[in-house]
Scaffold this motif. Structure first.
Motif, PDB file in Angstrom:
ATOM      1  N   LEU A   1       0.596  -1.848   0.078  1.00  0.00           N
ATOM      2  CA  LEU A   1      -0.177  -0.331  -0.133  1.00  0.00           C
ATOM      3  C   LEU A   1       0.741   1.336  -0.186  1.00  0.00           C
ATOM      4  O   LEU A   1       0.314   2.159  -0.270  1.00  0.00           O
ATOM      5  N   GLY A   2       2.671   1.123   0.207  1.00  0.00           N
ATOM      6  CA  GLY A   2       2.631   2.327   0.385  1.00  0.00           C
ATOM      7  C   GLY A   2       3.021   3.036   1.805  1.00  0.00           C
ATOM      8  O   GLY A   2       3.295   4.458   1.597  1.00  0.00           O
ATOM      9  N   LEU A   3       2.519   2.613   2.859  1.00  0.00           N
ATOM     10  CA  LEU A   3       2.142   3.134   4.229  1.00  0.00           C
ATOM     11  C   LEU A   3       3.411   2.350   4.742  1.00  0.00           C
ATOM     12  O   LEU A   3       4.227   1.769   4.770  1.00  0.00           O
ATOM     13  N   PRO A   4       3.812   3.680   5.816  1.00  0.00           N
ATOM     14  CA  PRO A   4       4.301   3.363   6.770  1.00  0.00           C
ATOM     15  C   PRO A   4       4.010   2.037   8.376  1.00  0.00           C
ATOM     16  O   PRO A   4       2.286   1.863   8.010  1.00  0.00           O
ATOM     17  N   ARG A   5       4.402   1.393   8.935  1.00  0.00           N
ATOM     18  CA  ARG A   5       3.366   0.286   9.626  1.00  0.00           C
ATOM     19  C   ARG A   5       2.881   1.181  10.944  1.00  0.00           C
ATOM     20  O   ARG A   5       2.045   0.310  11.456  1.00  0.00           O
ATOM     21  N   THR A   6       2.944   2.434  11.297  1.00  0.00           N
ATOM     22  CA  THR A   6       2.449   2.921  12.030  1.00  0.00           C
ATOM     23  C   THR A   6       1.245   4.161  11.404  1.00  0.00           C
ATOM     24  O   THR A   6       0.959   4.651  12.343  1.00  0.00           O
ATOM     25  N   ALA A   7       0.722   3.538  10.324  1.00  0.00           N
ATOM     26  CA  ALA A   7      -0.329   3.882   9.374  1.00  0.00           C
ATOM     27  C   ALA A   7      -1.447   3.970  10.108  1.00  0.00           C
ATOM     28  O   ALA A   7      -1.605   2.685  10.612  1.00  0.00           O
TER      29      ALA A   7
ATOM     30  N   GLN B   1      -5.687   3.297  10.705  1.00  0.00           N
ATOM     31  CA  GLN B   1      -6.840   2.711  10.310  1.00  0.00           C
ATOM     32  C   GLN B   1      -7.753   3.695   8.589  1.00  0.00           C
ATOM     33  O   GLN B   1      -7.449   3.032   7.932  1.00  0.00           O
ATOM     34  N   ASP B   2      -7.260   4.722   9.009  1.00  0.00           N
ATOM     35  CA  ASP B   2      -8.735   5.650   8.303  1.00  0.00           C
ATOM     36  C   ASP B   2      -7.137   5.533   6.767  1.00  0.00           C
ATOM     37  O   ASP B   2      -7.470   5.714   5.916  1.00  0.00           O
ATOM     38  N   GLU B   3      -5.869   5.667   7.132  1.00  0.00           N
ATOM     39  CA  GLU B   3      -4.762   5.875   6.377  1.00  0.00           C
ATOM     40  C   GLU B   3      -4.469   4.828   5.514  1.00  0.00           C
ATOM     41  O   GLU B   3      -4.678   5.057   4.259  1.00  0.00           O
ATOM     42  N   VAL B   4      -4.772   3.377   5.853  1.00  0.00           N
ATOM     43  CA  VAL B   4      -4.543   2.243   5.604  1.00  0.00           C
ATOM     44  C   VAL B   4      -6.004   1.677   4.353  1.00  0.00           C
ATOM     45  O   VAL B   4      -5.860   1.601   3.405  1.00  0.00           O
ATOM     46  N   ARG B   5      -7.651   2.555   5.099  1.00  0.00           N
ATOM     47  CA  ARG B   5      -8.640   2.539   3.698  1.00  0.00           C
ATOM     48  C   ARG B   5      -8.502   3.318   3.056  1.00  0.00           C
ATOM     49  O   ARG B   5      -8.953   3.439   1.415  1.00  0.00           O
ATOM     50  N   HIS B   6      -7.485   4.342   3.512  1.00  0.00           N
ATOM     51  CA  HIS B   6      -8.046   5.537   1.841  1.00  0.00           C
ATOM     52  C   HIS B   6      -6.850   4.583   0.543  1.00  0.00           C
ATOM     53  O   HIS B   6      -7.614   4.838  -0.262  1.00  0.00           O
ATOM     54  N   ALA B   7      -5.503   4.384   0.993  1.00  0.00           N
ATOM     55  CA  ALA B   7      -4.873   4.321   0.496  1.00  0.00           C
ATOM     56  C   ALA B   7      -5.069   3.182  -0.041  1.00  0.00           C
ATOM     57  O   ALA B   7      -5.191   2.497  -1.825  1.00  0.00           O
ATOM     58  N   TYR B   8      -6.386   1.816  -0.046  1.00  0.00           N
ATOM     59  CA  TYR B   8      -6.158   0.802  -0.593  1.00  0.00           C
ATOM     60  C   TYR B   8      -7.469   0.633  -1.937  1.00  0.00           C
ATOM     61  O   TYR B   8      -7.157   0.858  -2.429  1.00  0.00           O
TER      62      TYR B   8
END
Length: 50
Positions: A10-16, A18-25
């Motif tokens: 997803l191109g995210l750091p492990r500290t992302a 839940q909203d950042e993960v959802r948005h990136a996905y």
């Protein structure tokens, strides 16, 4: 099943958050969905996201 680093996909750091993960996905899923993407590897990339 092969292990993959989901945050890296997803191109995210492990500290992302839940909203950042959802948005990136959702952003990547819209770009690589087989019905939308015109890229040759779009379907494979979409499967990697799932």
């Amino acid at each position: 099943m092969q292990y993959s680093a989901y945050y890296g996909v997803l191109g995210l750091p492990r500290t992302a958050t839940q909203d950042e993960v959802r948005h990136a996905y959702r952003k990547l899923a819209l770009n690589y969905h087989p019905d939308v993407s015109r890229q040759a590897n779009g379907e494979d990339r979409f499967k990697e996201l799932r």
